[in-house]
Structures are given as C-alpha cells and as structure tokens.
Design an enzyme around this catalytic site. Structure first.
Site, PDB file in Angstrom:
ATOM      1  NE  ARG A 103      48.002  49.409 -34.748  1.00 55.17           N
ATOM      2  CZ  ARG A 103      48.384  48.168 -35.063  1.00 55.17           C
ATOM      3  NH1 ARG A 103      47.520  47.314 -35.573  1.00 55.17           N
ATOM      4  NH2 ARG A 103      49.628  47.782 -34.891  1.00 55.17           N
ATOM      5  CG  HIS A 130      54.375  49.497 -36.537  1.00 54.86           C
ATOM      6  ND1 HIS A 130      54.070  49.755 -35.204  1.00 54.86           N
ATOM      7  CD2 HIS A 130      53.859  48.253 -36.805  1.00 54.86           C
ATOM      8  CE1 HIS A 130      53.399  48.718 -34.720  1.00 54.86           C
ATOM      9  NE2 HIS A 130      53.262  47.808 -35.663  1.00 54.86           N
ATOM     10  CD  GLN A 133      56.551  44.939 -35.957  1.00 51.92           C
ATOM     11  OE1 GLN A 133      55.388  44.846 -35.616  1.00 51.92           O
ATOM     12  NE2 GLN A 133      57.374  43.907 -35.907  1.00 51.92           N
ATOM     13  CG  ASP A 225      54.242  44.882 -43.627  1.00 52.23           C
ATOM     14  OD1 ASP A 225      53.430  44.030 -43.220  1.00 52.23           O
ATOM     15  OD2 ASP A 225      54.081  46.105 -43.453  1.00 52.23           O
ATOM     16  CB  CYS A 265      55.839  43.586 -38.911  1.00 51.01           C
ATOM     17  SG  CYS A 265      54.812  43.883 -40.348  1.00 51.01           S
ATOM     18  NE  ARG A 293      55.604  45.440 -31.581  1.00 48.05           N
ATOM     19  CZ  ARG A 293      54.433  45.642 -32.192  1.00 48.05           C
ATOM     20  NH1 ARG A 293      54.052  44.858 -33.173  1.00 48.05           N
ATOM     21  NH2 ARG A 293      53.653  46.651 -31.848  1.00 48.05           N
TER      22      ARG A 293
HETATM   23  N1  NVA Z   1      51.980  47.643 -43.032  1.00 44.38           N
HETATM   24  C1  NVA Z   1      51.017  46.935 -42.221  1.00 44.38           C
HETATM   25  C2  NVA Z   1      51.607  46.618 -40.895  1.00 44.38           C
HETATM   26  C3  NVA Z   1      50.714  45.870 -39.945  1.00 44.38           C
HETATM   27  C4  NVA Z   1      51.338  45.647 -38.614  1.00 44.38           C
HETATM   28  C5  NVA Z   1      49.760  47.774 -42.068  1.00 44.38           C
HETATM   29  O1  NVA Z   1      49.872  48.996 -41.866  1.00 44.38           O
HETATM   30  O2  NVA Z   1      48.661  47.238 -42.165  1.00 44.38           O
HETATM   31  N1   CP Z   2      52.767  43.764 -36.163  1.00 44.52           N
HETATM   32  C1   CP Z   2      51.669  44.340 -35.642  1.00 44.52           C
HETATM   33  O1   CP Z   2      51.663  45.519 -35.272  1.00 44.52           O
HETATM   34  O2   CP Z   2      50.598  43.525 -35.560  1.00 44.52           O
HETATM   35  P1   CP Z   2      49.111  43.940 -35.170  1.00 44.52           P
HETATM   36  O3   CP Z   2      48.549  44.744 -36.307  1.00 44.52           O
HETATM   37  O4   CP Z   2      48.395  42.648 -34.960  1.00 44.52           O
HETATM   38  O5   CP Z   2      49.165  44.771 -33.916  1.00 44.52           O
END
Ligand code: NVA
Ligand code: CP
Length: 306
Positions: A103, A130, A133, A225, A265, A293
């Site tokens: 990540r 993602h 996801q 989201d 998500c 997931r």
């Molecule tokens: N769009 C959000 C998704 C989190 C799972 C982010 O990047 O923070």
């Molecule tokens: N949806 C998702 O990826 O959640 P986290 O940021 O908690 O991993």
C-alpha cells in the site's frame, strides 16, 4: 493464469482471470475450502505506507489461514526511512519472502517495487487504484444479485482510486456503470479512455455526470467512498464544501431500483458521503462487502503463489 504474476491494476487482469478468482473464492468460502493451505511454508511481506484496517487485517488473517506467514512492514520502521532505496529494499525482500503486498502513497512506488522485485507484487491501494477492493466488491455484487453482467452500478462522489478500479472492472465485465462527481473531481481522462475501450468489447454502458440524481436512476447498486482520501487531508475543508450534494441519503435511494444495494469500501464518515440511516439500513451490504475482501484476497494469493 495468475501464477507468479504481479497484480498492480485491474488492467493486468483478463475477464478469465477475474472469473478464476471468483470461482476459487466460492470454493474458499465452503467448509472444505477453509482448509485449503497452498501457502504452507511461504512468507508474504505487507509493505504499508498508509494506515489500514480492512486490507491489513484481511491479508494477515488470509495468509495465516492459507498456511503462510504474514510479515507486516511499516515503511517508517524500515531502513528506507533513512535513505535506503526502494529498489534495494525490493531486491532484499525478494531474497527472504515469496510475495509483497504493498500500500503506497504513489502508484509509481508500487510499480517501482514490482520492477525491482523478483517476486510477485500485489497492489493494496495507491493514489490511482485499489484492485483488491473492487474484486471483493464485484464478487459481493454477484453474491447478492446473482450475476453482474448487465446490471447498473452507480458511483457517487470523488473520482478517486476506488472509482478508477471500479470503472475499469465494470467496463471489462460488462457491468453498466454511471458516475457522478463534482466538476474538477471527475475520473481522469487516462482511465476514462481505457474504460470506454473495454466497454466497447464487453457491451457495458458507461455514463459520466455531475448530477448524482441522474447517475443513480434505476441503479442496482449505489456505491460511494470518502470525500477526502488518505494523503488529501489538507483539502478537507474545501472538499467538504464541494461534495456536500454528493451524499447517499434516503431521498437519493428513491431514484434507484427499489431493491438497490448500497456499497462503500470503508472507512465511512456517516453524515458526510453517506447518511447513517442508509449505511445502517436494510439496503446496505457494506459489512458483507468488507468480509468478502478476506476470501477474494485468499483466492488471489492462492492463484499467484499456489
Ligand atoms: N479512497 C480512499 C479509500 C480507502 C480504502 C482512500 O484512498 O483513502
Ligand atoms: N477499504 C479498505 O481498503 O480499508 P482499509 O483502508 O481499512 O484497509
């Protein structure tokens, strides 16, 4: 075949790859499938530059359940924080572990890791995509609605990483996809063009709007989201103003099909992008979506490493 391949983007997957992931996920959800241990003796590093609840926990638990060992690596506690290069980090990790789940803040970082690693790299969220996801999301759609081909998924909100992966997977699989985002926060042309190209092959109808009431018309699924993604915290005040009409509330739900499913998500901010009564109401499949997931990622790992 996904064996020993990277998964950096939905673009990396064929329709057949996605169907294989979903078929194996079905098996992994059975009692027999829960004893499937293709990762026995294997270690998977989780390299994370941003916070995570679902992704970290579901990968760690999934790797353990598959018989492997998950090794969580926060970038701040690695020598990379003192100037070691990402390339050298990737080379060294390749000598110890069998796969990297990463990540990263920037999409280029996960691509650079994959370039220098001799082992498969899986994208666990970047600023662009993602993929794990949305594989879990579309698996959930199939589970809840019975099929995904020809249904309508409407996304309301920021044209962000999750929206990018969602439009790419929908257009590949023949899912009709509409999106409403404020001006200036739409999906970027680079992704739009790819989605339009995939849709030509799959027959998906793809629609872009600024007005959420137009996007959600007759939707089978409404998805949203957060307005402020990780790394955009300094824009919070501005974004809260710009996105205030992009909330999924009971009024918006009335424009969709009566049996519409609500997806997010997570993490969610009740009262901002989603009203509490929608998030916690009968149309929400959000927590089943989060649970899937785990199974979908177990399928991905089994196919890549098994
Ligand atoms: N769009 C959000 C998704 C989190 C799972 C982010 O990047 O923070
Ligand atoms: N949806 C998702 O990826 O959640 P986290 O940021 O908690 O991993």
């Amino acid at each position: 075949m996904l064996y020993r391949r990277d998964l950096l983007s939905i673009e990396d997957l064929t329709v057949g790859d996605i169907e294989n992931i979903f078929n194996l996920t079905n098996y992994l959800k059975t009692e027999e499938g829960k004893n499937h241990k293709p990762l026995s003796g294997k270690t998977v590093a989780l390299y994370f530059e941003k916070p995570s609840t679902r992704t970290r926990v579901s990968f760690e638990v999934g790797i353990f359940q598959l018989g492997g060992y998950p090794l969580y690596l926060d970038n701040k506690s690695l020598q990379i924080s003192r100037g070691e290069t990402l390339a050298d980090t990737a080379r060294v990790l390749s000598r110890y572990v069998n796969c990297i789940v990463a990540r990263t803040l920037k999409d280029e970082t996960v691509r650079e890791l994959a370039r220098y690693a001799d082992i498969p790299v899986i994208n666990a969220l970047t600023d662009r995509e993602h993929p794990c996801q949305v594989l879990g999301d579309i698996y959930t759609v199939k589970e809840k609605i019975g099929s995904y081909k020809g249904i309508k998924v409407s996304y309301v909100g920021d044209g962000n990483n999750v929206a990018n992966s969602l439009i790419l997977i929908s257009s590949k699989l023949g899912i009709n996809f509409s999106i409403a985002s404020p001006e200036g926060y739409e999906i970027k042309n680079e992704i739009k063009e790819k989605a339009i190209k995939y849709a030509k092959d799959s027959g998906a109808v793809i629609e872009f709007y600024n007005d959420p009431t137009l996007a959600v018309k007759d939707a089978d699924v409404i998805y949203t989201d957060v307005w402020v993604s990780m790394g955009e915290e300094s824009e919070e005040e501005k974004r809260n103003m710009i996105f205030q009409n992009y909330k999924i509330d009971l009024q918006l739900l009335k424009l969709a099909k009566s049996e519409v499913k609500i997806m997010h998500c997570l993490p969610a901010i009740r009262g901002k992008e989603i009203a509490a009564e929608v998030m916690d109401g009968p149309s929400s499949v959000i927590f089943d979506q989060a649970e899937n997931r785990l199974y979908v990622q177990k399928a991905i790992l089994s196919l890549i490493l098994g």
